[in-house]
Design an enzyme around this catalytic site. Structure first.
Site, mmCIF file in Angstrom:
data_model
loop_
_atom_site.group_PDB
_atom_site.id
_atom_site.type_symbol
_atom_site.label_atom_id
_atom_site.label_comp_id
_atom_site.label_asym_id
_atom_site.label_seq_id
_atom_site.Cartn_x
_atom_site.Cartn_y
_atom_site.Cartn_z
ATOM 1 N N ASP A 1 0.714 -1.436 0.367
ATOM 2 C CA ASP A 1 0.222 0.302 -0.255
ATOM 3 C C ASP A 1 1.188 1.647 -0.159
ATOM 4 O OD1 ASP A 1 -2.476 -0.900 -0.337
ATOM 5 O OD2 ASP A 1 -3.011 -1.567 2.026
ATOM 6 N N ASN B 1 -5.017 8.192 2.190
ATOM 7 C CA ASN B 1 -5.274 7.738 3.371
ATOM 8 C C ASN B 1 -5.422 9.117 4.323
ATOM 9 O OD1 ASN B 1 -4.408 4.527 2.927
ATOM 10 N ND2 ASN B 1 -2.712 5.061 3.647
ATOM 11 N N ASP C 1 -1.744 14.416 22.373
ATOM 12 C CA ASP C 1 -1.053 14.023 21.260
ATOM 13 C C ASP C 1 -1.296 14.767 19.258
ATOM 14 O OD1 ASP C 1 -0.066 12.973 23.683
ATOM 15 O OD2 ASP C 1 0.172 10.554 22.704
HETATM 16 P P1 NAP Z 1 4.718 1.818 6.895
HETATM 17 O O1 NAP Z 1 5.065 2.320 7.992
HETATM 18 O O2 NAP Z 1 4.719 0.800 6.062
HETATM 19 O O3 NAP Z 1 3.265 1.677 6.655
HETATM 20 C C1 NAP Z 1 2.762 1.494 7.436
HETATM 21 C C2 NAP Z 1 1.489 0.476 7.789
HETATM 22 O O4 NAP Z 1 0.200 0.815 6.792
HETATM 23 C C3 NAP Z 1 1.714 -0.596 6.868
HETATM 24 O O5 NAP Z 1 1.496 -2.132 7.170
HETATM 25 C C4 NAP Z 1 0.661 -0.519 5.172
HETATM 26 O O6 NAP Z 1 1.040 -1.556 4.405
HETATM 27 C C5 NAP Z 1 -0.158 -0.435 6.243
HETATM 28 N N1 NAP Z 1 -0.466 0.322 5.410
HETATM 29 C C6 NAP Z 1 -1.015 1.418 4.385
HETATM 30 N N2 NAP Z 1 -2.105 2.016 3.713
HETATM 31 C C7 NAP Z 1 -2.995 1.194 4.484
HETATM 32 C C8 NAP Z 1 -4.119 1.144 3.835
HETATM 33 N N3 NAP Z 1 -5.235 2.243 3.737
HETATM 34 N N4 NAP Z 1 -5.597 0.370 4.585
HETATM 35 C C9 NAP Z 1 -4.595 -0.901 5.568
HETATM 36 N N5 NAP Z 1 -3.636 -0.722 5.752
HETATM 37 C C10 NAP Z 1 -2.702 0.073 4.869
HETATM 38 O O7 NAP Z 1 4.242 3.664 6.202
HETATM 39 P P2 NAP Z 1 3.698 3.560 4.089
HETATM 40 O O8 NAP Z 1 4.378 2.431 3.474
HETATM 41 O O9 NAP Z 1 4.675 4.504 3.979
HETATM 42 O O10 NAP Z 1 2.525 4.065 4.418
HETATM 43 C C11 NAP Z 1 2.450 5.307 5.072
HETATM 44 C C12 NAP Z 1 0.891 5.528 6.128
HETATM 45 O O11 NAP Z 1 0.797 3.995 7.030
HETATM 46 C C13 NAP Z 1 0.104 6.331 6.610
HETATM 47 O O12 NAP Z 1 -0.638 6.919 5.599
HETATM 48 C C14 NAP Z 1 -0.900 5.995 7.329
HETATM 49 O O13 NAP Z 1 -1.667 5.543 7.296
HETATM 50 C C15 NAP Z 1 -0.212 4.944 8.177
HETATM 51 N N6 NAP Z 1 0.650 4.767 9.822
HETATM 52 C C16 NAP Z 1 0.133 3.654 10.222
HETATM 53 C C17 NAP Z 1 0.108 4.006 11.498
HETATM 54 C C18 NAP Z 1 -0.211 3.618 12.672
HETATM 55 O O14 NAP Z 1 -1.506 2.124 12.651
HETATM 56 N N7 NAP Z 1 -0.479 3.535 14.587
HETATM 57 C C19 NAP Z 1 1.471 5.140 12.089
HETATM 58 C C20 NAP Z 1 1.707 5.776 11.353
HETATM 59 C C21 NAP Z 1 1.114 5.781 10.094
HETATM 60 P P3 NAP Z 1 1.917 -1.979 3.355
HETATM 61 O O15 NAP Z 1 2.840 -2.818 3.804
HETATM 62 O O16 NAP Z 1 1.558 -2.749 1.915
HETATM 63 O O17 NAP Z 1 2.370 -0.114 2.667
#
Ligand code: NAP
Ligand code: MN
Length: 264
Positions: free
Chosen positions: A45, A122, A150
């Site tokens: 993603d 997102n 936060d």
């Molecule tokens: P990352 O740190 O690798 O992403 C975190 C996880 O979110 C990865 O497993 C990614 O999947 C997954 N992801 C991304 N978009 C998603 C969606 N629409 N639905 C479900 N899972 C999704 O960073 P990144 O790959 O650059 O992705 C950025 C995204 O990370 C941000 O947009 C934010 O949503 C997310 N994030 C989540 C948290 C948290 O859950 N606490 C914290 C910070 C950021 P893949 O492994 O397939 O890339």
């Protein structure tokens, strides 16, 4: 038809990317990095988020499709073993387009600095560079609350399964043109009060965040990280633009949710 490919950059994704290019060229499709009709993203993603931002200036002319080389993704929902099938689909059959809503974020500054506008697939998150985030939250032009905590996360429906979900937000079907505001550890006591529940806003209901102190803000737009100083307001609403995905077979959203979070 013109195509472009993007890869997460690991060996498997790169070799699949190469394979897709070779096949599509054999089918006499044109490779065009600048103005593709279809973008094939290989990785996860996160890779599709990168592709989206690379082509966000021409969303109306671009369709995205994602192949996952790790776990099942929400945007990357094809597996590597299906690549041949996918390539034939792309080359030979007209595909259906599904559109998902996006989030528009406008950051305005004091000092007459030019405002900055972003599109998120997102979410946008807002945190303070020092101490708790303190912001007045207005909804549809009316004061709603003063947030202390936060940070705040404003997500799209398709982003609701990402950061938003980790914050206890609801999962929204992407057919709902809306944005969701979820809280990160709000401070709630007899002095400070926030709603505490995630809020879902329909189209045209704008959410405006106004700083209470002169601090710098950490703002994320999907994977992008920005620092903004002298912020007057951060405005969030459903964008006019949409992202377009090429659909070659049905893979309903709720099935993707189940297979991602419950059972494969
Ligand atoms: P990352 O740190 O690798 O992403 C975190 C996880 O979110 C990865 O497993 C990614 O999947 C997954 N992801 C991304 N978009 C998603 C969606 N629409 N639905 C479900 N899972 C999704 O960073 P990144 O790959 O650059 O992705 C950025 C995204 O990370 C941000 O947009 C934010 O949503 C997310 N994030 C989540 C948290 C948290 O859950 N606490 C914290 C910070 C950021 P893949 O492994 O397939 O890339
Ligand atoms: Mn990732």
């Amino acid at each position: 038809m013109k195509f472009a490919t993007t890869s997460r950059g690991d060996e498997l994704s790169n070799s699949l990317q190469e394979k897709i290019r070779t096949y599509l060229l054999e089918f006499e499709l044109e490779h065009d990095e600048e103005q593709p009709d279809i973008v094939i993203s290989v990785g996860g993603d996160g890779t599709l988020l990168h592709a989206f931002h690379k082509y966000q200036h021409r969303l109306e002319e671009t369709a995205f499709v994602g192949i996952h080389t790790g776990h099942l993704g929400f945007y990357a929902d094809w597996v590597p073993s299906e690549v041949e099938k996918l390539v034939i689909h792309i080359a030979k059959t007209p595909f259906r387009i599904v559109e998902y809503p996006l989030l528009e974020v406008t950051v305005r500054h004091f000092d007459g600095e030019k405002s900055a506008q972003y599109l998120a697939l997102n979410e946008c998150t807002v945190k303070s560079m020092e101490g708790s985030l303190v912001m007045d939250v207005e909804i549809k032009g009316e004061p709603f609350e003063t947030f202390r905590g936060d940070g705040l996360c404003i997500s799209t429906p398709s982003g609701s399964t990402a950061y938003n979900k980790a914050l206890g937000g609801a999962i929204l079907h992407p057919s709902l043109e809306s944005i969701q505001i979820s809280e990160m550890a709000s401070i709630n006591n007899r002095v400070f009060r926030t709603i505490g529940s995630p809020l879902v806003l329909p189209k045209h209901h704008t959410c405006l965040l106004k700083p209470v102190n002169d601090v710098d803000f950490k703002i994320t737009i999907d994977h992008l990280f920005l620092v903004h100083k002298k912020v007057k307001s951060i405005q969030c609403r459903v964008a006019e633009q949409k992202v377009r995905f090429a659909r070659f077979r049905p893979f309903p959203f709720w099935k993707r949710v189940r297979e991602s979070f419950i059972v494969e």
